[in-house]
Write an enzyme that holds these catalytic residues in place. Structure first.
Site: not given
Ligand SMILES: *Cc1c(COP(=O)(O)O)cnc(C)c1O
Length: 799
Positions: A346, A535, A540, A642, A646
């Site tokens: 990962h 996070r 990031k 991910t 979304k």
């Molecule tokens: C999808 C999700 C993440 C991952 O987000 P990234 O932008 O890919 O780091 C982290 N926390 C929650 C609650 C999520 O739903």
């Protein structure tokens, strides 16, 4: 059981009295939630039992997904949706004067994960069941999930999370299936019947008790199991001090480690890892023995997947069971193990690569250590044949070196498949980070780009959009999300685009109301909702975002000709409690927000919001209401992401770097429908390797940068004293490891462009539509089908 509204109501009232011992008149919302939850769980039971029966008799190959995190969120609506009960229940409750939505809000999030890795595991559970795959999860039932975040005076404060306070209606305790996991002690080596045998003695045992959650697929009869292990004292403690023993035992499943990248060497963490792995492997073998029997055929019937290296001790544990309990030869046991276990990597961030000092590992897990040593010796011999005399090379690749055990090396050697989570990430593993191993085991490496369940993140989270899509292309997209591409036919359809925009407005209104409720701020829903939720981590680059906000503020103050479409910058992020730098950035976001939001000369055009306690249930409200999705990690550092998917699926337009899955999102949405900026991965890696970047030059040559950097420390923020010196220093003195200043110019340029395009609403809506249309590929159904076919070799059941 109920099939219509009237039956539901009748059952509900009966159940309420039985479970709560109260009349309807006396009952509370929590009683209603509890009653409904139990009814739904019972509703699932029949299919659950049948599914297990099918697995027992049909001998289909099964996959077990081992993960130290499962970030499930709430399950009530998810279960109602998958069981097709939403309408009946909603209407039945309405008759009783109960609002289903209010009951849903009572459920605490099952927050047994930090972020993307844990949420991926949860999406995979949903896809496995929805596609009728025989696939189960194994995890830990942490008493406290990820901490609850409060913001006090701009600082993050962590409170222990309490999801089990009122019990968890979905779980079933299976004390009859408990397993004892041994720690410490010593290994006796004896000759028995001419064979060397190993006995692990004088151990301290912890009892692992399974709590099973039914995972119901979407409108299918498959109900799989997510087994979460709870740590409890053994019924026969040999210790004097029972209370200490009890406390120490229970601590193993007490807390989720709130650290999603750094791994600080804690004995407790290692204990958790072995606890999960040993209980899971032994329960898998136990049911395999009952169902099939012949352990030599294990890999034909069972696949075991490890989500990152946290469960990598599955490899030596499976070896131990086969060697010590099944009396197999090393070669047979090894053959079976490496044909059963597969591994997902990962991250390539070096601080996240797990290593355990031998001095901690060996006393805690003496027999496992012996096996790891043997695996290492045999592997080093193989290396010696490949690279005779090249000690340095062998040392770099060894599993144990310099008194440390390298968990990723163990995973690479002891599994048959290693996958990265997006195309770029897998290439980086092959060409750079794991190139040594790729040279020897090229056939093990493959890519599986992450995905998200479109059922939770679109169908459930954005019902209005789901409805509009169905009006446009019919409802087959719900089972076959790649059909979302059919939406492209509406890209010149003014009326469809207008409806799309109305859905977005509605969702923005809902989020704006929440913001007003939580912060008292009023939010202009005509402003661009520009959102970064994930996070908090240096790579990031929330910092790039907030420095750019400071720049916009300066521009608005100083340049009366400066035009920009009003924007609301929205952040949500938890920082690991020990991650000092990340916490500084949270404080900076709040400090900027405070200044900017109060300034009546600018606050019609610029606002900054921080939503506290980012988690799955809050995320479900956020994604549908975004105009812009910020995916601005330093290229090469975000393995996949991910959250990016979304947002895309909900019609937000990405401002992002060519990193992780953003690259594939660009392909699927079309290059015109995404705002790409910044250094490409190759250049970042080149700088990482060869140097040549001097952040100070950007400070001197770009006056926008100089101004915001100076404002961090020159009193621009009243009462901030030396608060932001560490940020200033990291960017200038420590040469800006994540290239924030290097990418500032291209980031602000692309942001200006995005703002301009937004003013052309027709174009913006078209771009938004094309993102939704391209997002089907990012359904975790696609991901799971790839795992099933290429890695696990499992087939879906038929109905
Ligand atoms: C999808 C999700 C993440 C991952 O987000 P990234 O932008 O890919 O780091 C982290 N926390 C929650 C609650 C999520 O739903």
């Amino acid at each position: 059981m109920f099939t219509n509204k009237e039956e539901f109501k009748e059952n509900f009232l009966k159940k309420l009295e039985m479970m709560c011992g109260k009349s309807f008149g006396e009952s509370t919302k929590r009683d209603h939630y509890f009653t409904l939850g139990n009814m739904v769980r019972e509703y699932v039971s029949t299919n659950w039992i049948n599914t297990n029966e099918r697995y027992r008799t049909a001998r289909e190959k099964q996959v077990y997904y081992l993960s130290i995190e499962f970030l499930l969120g709430r399950l009530l609506h998810h279960n109602l949706l998958n069981l097709g009960l939403v309408d009946v229940v909603k209407k039945g409750l309405e008759d009783l004067g109960i609002d289903l939505y209010e009951l849903e809000e009572i459920e605490p999030d099952a927050g047994l994960g930090n972020g993307g890795l844990g949420r991926l595991a949860a999406c995979f559970m949903d896809s496995l069941a929805s596609l009728n795959f025989p696939g189960h999860g194994c995890g830990i039932r942490y008493k406290h999930g990820l901490f609850e975040q409060k913001i006090v005076d701009g600082y993050q404060v962590e409170l222990p999370e309490q999801w089990l306070r009122h019990g968890h209606v979905w779980e079933v305790r299976r004390a009859d299936l408990a397993i004892e996991v041994p720690f410490w002690g010593n290994v006796e080596t004896k000759m028995e019947n001419g064979k060397l045998v190993f006995r692990h003695e004088h151990t301290e045992k912890i009892t692992a008790v399974p709590y099973d959650l039914p995972i119901a697929g979407f409108q299918t009869e498959t109900v799989n199991t997510l087994r979460l292990w709870n740590a409890e004292p053994s019924p026969y403690p040999i210790h004097q001090d029972i209370l200490t023993y009890k406390r120490e035992t229970e601590s193993v499943s007490e807390f989720l480690y709130p650290d999603d990248t750094h791994d600080r060497g804690k004995i407790l963490r290692l204990k958790q890892q072995y606890f999960l792995v040993s209980a899971s492997i032994r329960s898998i073998i136990r049911s395999f023995r009952k169902q099939v029997g012949d352990l030599y055929s294990l890999s034909q019937h069972i696949a075991i997947h490890i989500n990152d290296t946290h469960p990598v001790l599955a490899i030596p544990e499976l070896m131990r069971v086969l060697l010590d309990e099944e009396d197999m030869s090393w070669n047979d046991a090894w053959e079976i193990t490496i044909n059963t276990i597969s591994y997902t990597n990962h991250t390539t961030l070096s601080e996240a690569l797990e290593k355990w000092p031998v001095r901690i590992f060996q006393p805690l897990l003496p027999r496992i250590y012996m096996i790891v040593e043997e695996i290492n010796e045999r592997f080093c011999r193989l290396l010696w044949d490949q690279y005779p005399g090249d000690w340095q090379h062998i040392e770099r690749m060894a599993i144990i070196a310099h008194h440390e055990i390298k968990m990723a090396h163990l995973a690479l050697v002891g599994s048959y498949s290693v996958n990265g989570v997006a195309a770029l990430h897998t290439e980086i593993l092959k060409i750079r980070e794991m190139n040594n191993f790729y040279q020897i085991f090229p056939q093990k490496f493959n890519n599986k780009t992450n995905g998200i369940t479109h059922r939770r993140w679109l169908l459930k989270a954005n019902p209005l959009l789901a409805k509009l899509i169905t009006e446009g292309i019919g409802d087959k997209w719900i089972r076959e999300p790649e059909r979302l591409c059919m939406l492209a036919q509406f890209k010149e359809d003014f009326s469809f685009l207008e409806q799309l925009s109305r859905v977005k407005q509605h969702n923005k209104r809902r989020l704006a109301d929440r913001i007003t409720m939580q912060t008292g701020m009023s939010i202009n829903t005509e402003s661009i909702f520009d959102i970064q939720v994930k996070r908090l981590h240096a790579y990031k680059r929330q910092l790039l975002n907030i420095l750019h906000v400071m720049y916009l503020y300066n521009r608005l103050k100083e340049d009366s000709t400066f035009q920009m479409h009003p924007r609301t910058f929205i952040f949500g992020a938890k920082a690991s409690p020990g991650y000092y730098y990340a916490k500084k950035i949270i404080k900076l976001i709040h400090t900027v927000a405070d200044k900017v939001n109060k300034d009546v000369r600018t606050n019609e055009r610029l606002k900054v919001v921080f939503l506290e306690n980012y988690r799955v249930s809050l995320a479900e409200e956020i994604f549908p209401s975004a105009d812009i999705s910020e995916q601005i990690s330093t290229a090469s550092k975000e393995a996949s992401g991910t959250g990016n998917m979304k947002f895309m699926m909900n019609g937000a337009i990405t401002v992002g770097t060519l990193d992780g899955a953003n690259i594939e999102m660009k392909e699927k949405a079309g290059a015109d429908n995404i705002f790409i900026f910044g250094l490409p991965a190759e250049q970042v890696l080149n700088y990482d390797q060869n140097g040549g970047y001097h952040s100070m030059e950007y400070y001197y040559h770009d006056k926008r940068i100089r101004q915001v950097m100076d404002q961090l420390t020159n009193g621009f923020f009243p009462d901030s004293d030396n608060e932001f010196e560490p940020i200033f220093d990291s960017l200038l003195i420590e040469n800006d490891q994540y290239f924030v200043l290097r990418d500032f110019d291209s980031y602000s340029a692309i942001q200006a462009q995005a703002g301009k395009v937004y003013e052309n609403q027709n174009q913006w809506r078209k771009m938004s539509l094309m993102n939704i249309a391209g997002s089907g590929y990012f359904s975790s159904d696609r991901t799971i089908k790839e795992y099933a076919k290429d890695i696990w070799n499992i087939n879906p059941g038929h109905y």
